[in-house]
Design a protein around this motif. Structure first.
Motif, PDB file in Angstrom:
ATOM      1  N   ARG A   1      43.379  39.957  36.787  1.00  0.00           N
ATOM      2  CA  ARG A   1      43.684  39.424  37.812  1.00  0.00           C
ATOM      3  C   ARG A   1      44.897  39.822  38.399  1.00  0.00           C
ATOM      4  O   ARG A   1      45.757  40.513  37.927  1.00  0.00           O
ATOM      5  CB  ARG A   1      43.940  37.770  37.453  1.00  0.00           C
ATOM      6  CG  ARG A   1      42.797  37.224  36.593  1.00  0.00           C
ATOM      7  CD  ARG A   1      42.860  35.777  36.464  1.00  0.00           C
ATOM      8  NE  ARG A   1      43.175  35.079  37.654  1.00  0.00           N
ATOM      9  CZ  ARG A   1      42.826  33.656  38.036  1.00  0.00           C
ATOM     10  NH1 ARG A   1      42.718  32.895  36.519  1.00  0.00           N
ATOM     11  NH2 ARG A   1      43.031  33.177  39.050  1.00  0.00           N
ATOM     12  N   CYS A   2      45.048  39.763  39.871  1.00  0.00           N
ATOM     13  CA  CYS A   2      46.171  40.236  40.699  1.00  0.00           C
ATOM     14  C   CYS A   2      46.277  39.392  41.977  1.00  0.00           C
ATOM     15  O   CYS A   2      45.643  38.585  42.256  1.00  0.00           O
ATOM     16  CB  CYS A   2      45.886  41.687  41.098  1.00  0.00           C
ATOM     17  SG  CYS A   2      44.385  41.952  41.948  1.00  0.00           S
ATOM     18  N   LYS A   3      47.418  39.604  42.332  1.00  0.00           N
ATOM     19  CA  LYS A   3      47.723  38.778  43.559  1.00  0.00           C
ATOM     20  C   LYS A   3      47.029  39.561  44.818  1.00  0.00           C
ATOM     21  O   LYS A   3      46.790  40.552  45.047  1.00  0.00           O
ATOM     22  CB  LYS A   3      49.400  38.858  43.889  1.00  0.00           C
ATOM     23  CG  LYS A   3      50.142  38.121  42.991  1.00  0.00           C
ATOM     24  CD  LYS A   3      51.582  38.074  43.286  1.00  0.00           C
ATOM     25  CE  LYS A   3      51.944  37.106  44.486  1.00  0.00           C
ATOM     26  NZ  LYS A   3      51.776  35.644  44.224  1.00  0.00           N
TER      27      LYS A   3
ATOM     28  N   LYS B   1      47.153  33.936  41.782  1.00  0.00           N
ATOM     29  CA  LYS B   1      46.661  35.400  41.557  1.00  0.00           C
ATOM     30  C   LYS B   1      44.958  34.923  41.887  1.00  0.00           C
ATOM     31  O   LYS B   1      44.314  34.911  40.940  1.00  0.00           O
ATOM     32  CB  LYS B   1      46.871  35.989  40.319  1.00  0.00           C
ATOM     33  CG  LYS B   1      48.050  36.452  39.995  1.00  0.00           C
ATOM     34  CD  LYS B   1      48.170  37.191  38.585  1.00  0.00           C
ATOM     35  CE  LYS B   1      49.716  37.560  38.588  1.00  0.00           C
ATOM     36  NZ  LYS B   1      49.747  38.494  37.141  1.00  0.00           N
TER      37      LYS B   1
ATOM     38  N   VAL C   1      47.898  45.824  44.050  1.00  0.00           N
ATOM     39  CA  VAL C   1      47.899  46.277  42.698  1.00  0.00           C
ATOM     40  C   VAL C   1      48.736  47.706  42.537  1.00  0.00           C
ATOM     41  O   VAL C   1      48.426  48.557  43.561  1.00  0.00           O
ATOM     42  CB  VAL C   1      46.404  46.705  42.447  1.00  0.00           C
ATOM     43  CG1 VAL C   1      46.372  47.487  40.922  1.00  0.00           C
ATOM     44  CG2 VAL C   1      45.415  45.579  42.400  1.00  0.00           C
TER      45      VAL C   1
ATOM     46  N   TRP D   1      40.987  40.015  41.587  1.00  0.00           N
ATOM     47  CA  TRP D   1      40.757  40.607  40.511  1.00  0.00           C
ATOM     48  C   TRP D   1      39.804  41.836  40.519  1.00  0.00           C
ATOM     49  O   TRP D   1      39.546  42.265  41.653  1.00  0.00           O
ATOM     50  CB  TRP D   1      39.869  39.669  39.746  1.00  0.00           C
ATOM     51  CG  TRP D   1      38.516  39.529  40.699  1.00  0.00           C
ATOM     52  CD1 TRP D   1      38.218  38.476  41.651  1.00  0.00           C
ATOM     53  CD2 TRP D   1      36.972  40.191  40.506  1.00  0.00           C
ATOM     54  NE1 TRP D   1      36.887  38.799  42.201  1.00  0.00           N
ATOM     55  CE2 TRP D   1      36.394  39.475  41.562  1.00  0.00           C
ATOM     56  CE3 TRP D   1      36.717  41.230  39.922  1.00  0.00           C
ATOM     57  CZ2 TRP D   1      35.104  40.106  41.637  1.00  0.00           C
ATOM     58  CZ3 TRP D   1      35.297  41.584  39.965  1.00  0.00           C
ATOM     59  CH2 TRP D   1      34.539  41.137  41.101  1.00  0.00           C
TER      60      TRP D   1
END
Length: 316
Positions: free
Chosen positions: A28-30, A39, A18, A42
């Motif tokens: 949602r994020c990697k 991804k 992030v 979260w």
């Protein structure tokens, strides 16, 4: 500002990538383990209350944690934080259910595009090249051509062997893909074997090749192992159907049918003991349930049961 920096450090420590924080909705994020466009991470940041609160996690691993910033919270602030955590939990479950529903449509479509494996298609040739026979099962199929994606780039289109991974209740939760060449060899790609995005929790899942059989004690018996090829080899060696659990973690978490009493675990002989630990964890859990469990491990370090079958010069 210092609170936000501390939160970013906490997210990073949990493996979430992030760069900047966004509040007001589930983001949602990697993660450090994601490839390409995946991804799995979260977070849900609440910064409009007296106490900044963030709930975050990883859908792939099941991780979930809570970060609360600022000085020591008052009783009222703790009550607010508890309410926000519950709200984030409900939002996460709704988002996960929506994603699983989308994934299920894709899985069913992919499965319907494939055909039963034959001795002459690349999937059948692959199994025979590995020293195995083509099993009579509906849970393995052949797909004539799948795009192979790696880090957001399509590296080509390859034939593939598909395997249906189903939950303990028999519901399709993902598809295992083995990318091949037209001659039945492993495709020249970074990762030959991949799982599709799941349509439900992976816990307890397996590839159900065959059905449990009556053992000499009159009870139903079943074998389990990690990989597809290892399981097919184990079944040839012992004459009992063997269900692949996809990975060591999958093996450790396997949930057998309630009517099956005898479980035979064909473990990999890993140098780092990963396969052996997974087998032991499974055996301990199932033994406590009153089942009879036996573990079999190849004698040579680094071998699995396909290596053992081929070392015997077996003709199938």
């Amino acid at each position: 500002m210092s609170n936000r920096l501390e939160l970013l450090r906490a997210l990073s420590a949990a493996g979430l990538l992030v760069d900047s924080l966004e509040s007001g909705r589930l983001i949602r994020c990697k993660t450090t383990e994601d490839k390409g466009l995946q991804k799995s991470g979260w977070y849900r940041l609440f910064d409009d209350a007296d106490l900044t609160t963030c709930v975050y996690g990883d859908w792939r691993t099941g991780l979930q944690n809570t970060w609360i910033g600022g000085s020591k919270p008052t009783a009222e602030q703790r009550t607010i934080a508890k309410r926000l955590i519950e709200q984030a939990k409900q939002e996460r479950q709704q988002e996960q259910a929506k994603q699983w529903a989308k994934n299920r449509i894709k899985l069913v479509s992919l499965w319907d595009e494939a055909a039963p494996i034959t001795d002459t298609d690349p999937a059948g040739q692959y199994l025979m090249n590995r020293g195995l026979s083509v099993p009579a099962t509906g849970v393995l199929r052949f797909h004539a051509g799948l795009d192979y994606w790696h880090d957001g780039e399509c590296l080509g289109r390859f034939p593939a062997m598909l395997a249906a991974v189903t939950s303990p209740a028999g519901q399709l939760i993902t598809i295992h893909r083995t990318f091949l060449t037209s001659q039945g060899q492993k495709a020249p790609v970074p990762t030959v074997k991949k799982l599709c995005s799941p349509a439900g929790p992976m816990t307890g899942g397996s590839i159900k090749i065959g059905i449990a059989v009556i053992r000499p004690d009159g009870r139903l018996g079943l074998c389990v192992a990690e990989g597809i090829e290892t399981s097919l080899a184990a079944s040839i060696l012992c004459g009992v159907p063997c269900w692949p659990c996809v990975s060591a973690n999958g093996l450790a978490g396997f949930v057998p049918p309630p009517e099956v009493h005898n479980i035979y675990v064909f473990a990999d002989n890993d140098a780092n003991q990963t396969g052996q630990r997974a087998a032991s964890q499974l055996a301990e859990r199932l033994t406590k349930q009153g089942r009879t469990v036996r573990i079999y491990t190849p004698p040579t370090a680094g071998d699995d049961w396909l290596d053992e079958l081929n070392s015997m010069g077996a003709i199938v």
